[in-house]
Design an enzyme around this catalytic site. Structure first.
Site, PDB file in Angstrom:
ATOM      1  N   TRP A 243       0.964  -1.136   0.132  1.00 24.78           N
ATOM      2  CA  TRP A 243      -0.166  -0.052  -0.200  1.00 24.78           C
ATOM      3  C   TRP A 243       0.877   1.092  -0.093  1.00 24.78           C
ATOM      4  O   TRP A 243       0.433   2.342   0.702  1.00 24.78           O
ATOM      5  CB  TRP A 243      -0.864  -0.123   1.080  1.00 24.78           C
ATOM      6  CG  TRP A 243      -1.839  -1.184   1.281  1.00 24.78           C
ATOM      7  CD1 TRP A 243      -3.085  -1.284   0.311  1.00 24.78           C
ATOM      8  CD2 TRP A 243      -1.559  -2.404   2.162  1.00 24.78           C
ATOM      9  NE1 TRP A 243      -3.614  -2.529   0.481  1.00 24.78           N
ATOM     10  CE2 TRP A 243      -2.963  -3.025   1.647  1.00 24.78           C
ATOM     11  CE3 TRP A 243      -1.274  -2.689   3.233  1.00 24.78           C
ATOM     12  CZ2 TRP A 243      -3.132  -4.473   2.431  1.00 24.78           C
ATOM     13  CZ3 TRP A 243      -1.190  -3.825   3.809  1.00 24.78           C
ATOM     14  CH2 TRP A 243      -2.413  -4.769   3.330  1.00 24.78           C
ATOM     15  N   HIS A 244       2.082   1.165  -0.831  1.00 27.94           N
ATOM     16  CA  HIS A 244       2.693   2.351  -0.784  1.00 27.94           C
ATOM     17  C   HIS A 244       2.672   2.868  -2.425  1.00 27.94           C
ATOM     18  O   HIS A 244       3.604   3.016  -2.770  1.00 27.94           O
ATOM     19  CB  HIS A 244       4.232   2.267  -0.211  1.00 27.94           C
ATOM     20  CG  HIS A 244       4.381   1.875   0.965  1.00 27.94           C
ATOM     21  ND1 HIS A 244       5.560   1.496   1.588  1.00 27.94           N
ATOM     22  CD2 HIS A 244       3.406   2.172   2.004  1.00 27.94           C
ATOM     23  CE1 HIS A 244       5.593   1.331   2.964  1.00 27.94           C
ATOM     24  NE2 HIS A 244       4.036   1.629   3.253  1.00 27.94           N
ATOM     25  N   TYR A 245       1.588   2.915  -2.832  1.00 32.53           N
ATOM     26  CA  TYR A 245       1.483   3.632  -4.175  1.00 32.53           C
ATOM     27  C   TYR A 245       2.165   4.853  -4.644  1.00 32.53           C
ATOM     28  O   TYR A 245       1.910   5.434  -3.686  1.00 32.53           O
ATOM     29  CB  TYR A 245      -0.096   3.586  -4.600  1.00 32.53           C
ATOM     30  CG  TYR A 245      -1.054   2.165  -4.192  1.00 32.53           C
ATOM     31  CD1 TYR A 245      -0.378   1.051  -4.594  1.00 32.53           C
ATOM     32  CD2 TYR A 245      -2.119   2.543  -3.543  1.00 32.53           C
ATOM     33  CE1 TYR A 245      -1.262  -0.042  -4.009  1.00 32.53           C
ATOM     34  CE2 TYR A 245      -2.789   1.360  -3.196  1.00 32.53           C
ATOM     35  CZ  TYR A 245      -2.581   0.141  -3.362  1.00 32.53           C
ATOM     36  OH  TYR A 245      -3.259  -0.910  -2.823  1.00 32.53           O
TER      37      TYR A 245
END
Length: 236
Positions: free
Chosen positions: A166-168
């Site tokens: 979830w580190h887009y």
């Protein structure tokens, strides 16, 4: 658009563990991050399979998770708007994980390091003993391939167990979607201050960095407003 891929193994532990959030326990020379978490996972069984008289009975397992992820993946994807008028229509996003073979090779190296960790004396206490006295790990979900030197097996493991962290980032790059003040190009009062403005994202949680950038942009906006007010007063 890009995202930092991660791969994990879950080990059922033969003693009680307190739940804990992810903690970095090692960073390799090519910036593979090794992190660990612990949790208590509950399972319920139908009455016909339960030892409890009141229907379903919970089974709680202590689980230690070891994960590997890396920063600055070379593989990138795309983000396309589905609608130019309705903001409720979600955009189409594709990350193309492991499209670049160098990313897949980094995953293999990282998970081999995790496999080497399992062979250390410190991990012996996490093993179970079977009825014949042999000790071994009990995995919740996929385990590492038995032959860590087999590239094909390791690559298959990496592809089949890959998940997001979830580190887009990269959807609103500076100079393309936003300007140097993080203002959306073509607007006067809309800014984007989140991970989408990053060219790259670290392997660790970027929350503190984003909070700092948000405060910095907020302070700049307030300073500009104050200068404008002083200018108006001066001219009056």
């Amino acid at each position: 658009m890009a995202d930092n891929p991660r791969n994990i193994i879950n080990i059922v532990v033969p003693f009680a563990l307190d739940s804990s959030i992810g903690q970095v326990v090692g960073i390799t020379s090519d910036f593979n991050y090794i992190e660990t978490t612990s949790s208590v996972t509950s399972f319920s069984f139908p009455q016909s399979f339960s030892f409890y008289p009141n229907g379903t009975g919970p089974l709680e397992l202590s689980v230690a998770t070891i994960e590997e992820k890396f920063s600055e993946p070379l593989s990138s994807g795309s983000l396309r708007l589905v609608s130019s008028v309705d903001v409720k229509d979600r955009p189409t996003v594709q990350f193309n994980y492991f499209k670049d073979p160098k990313d897949l090779a980094r995953c293999v190296r990282g998970m081999r390091l995790v496999g080497d960790m399992l062979k250390t004396d410190a991990m012996e206490r996490l093993k179970f003993e079977d009825l014949e006295g042999a000790e071994g790990f009990r995995f919740l979900g996929p385990s590492l391939p038995r032959n860590l030197s087999d590239d094909a097996s390791m690559e298959t493991f990496c592809r089949s167990t890959m998940m997001t962290i979830w580190h887009y980032h990269g959807g609103c790059l500076v100079g393309k979607v936003v300007d140097g003040d993080l203002r959306v190009v073509g607007t006067n009062s809309l800014r984007v201050v989140n991970g989408s403005i990053f060219n790259t994202s670290p392997g660790t949680n970027p929350q503190a960095t984003l909070m700092m950038i948000g405060r910095y942009i907020g302070c700049r906006m307030l300073q500009k407003e104050q200068r404008n007010r002083l200018s108006i007063i001066y001219h009056i």
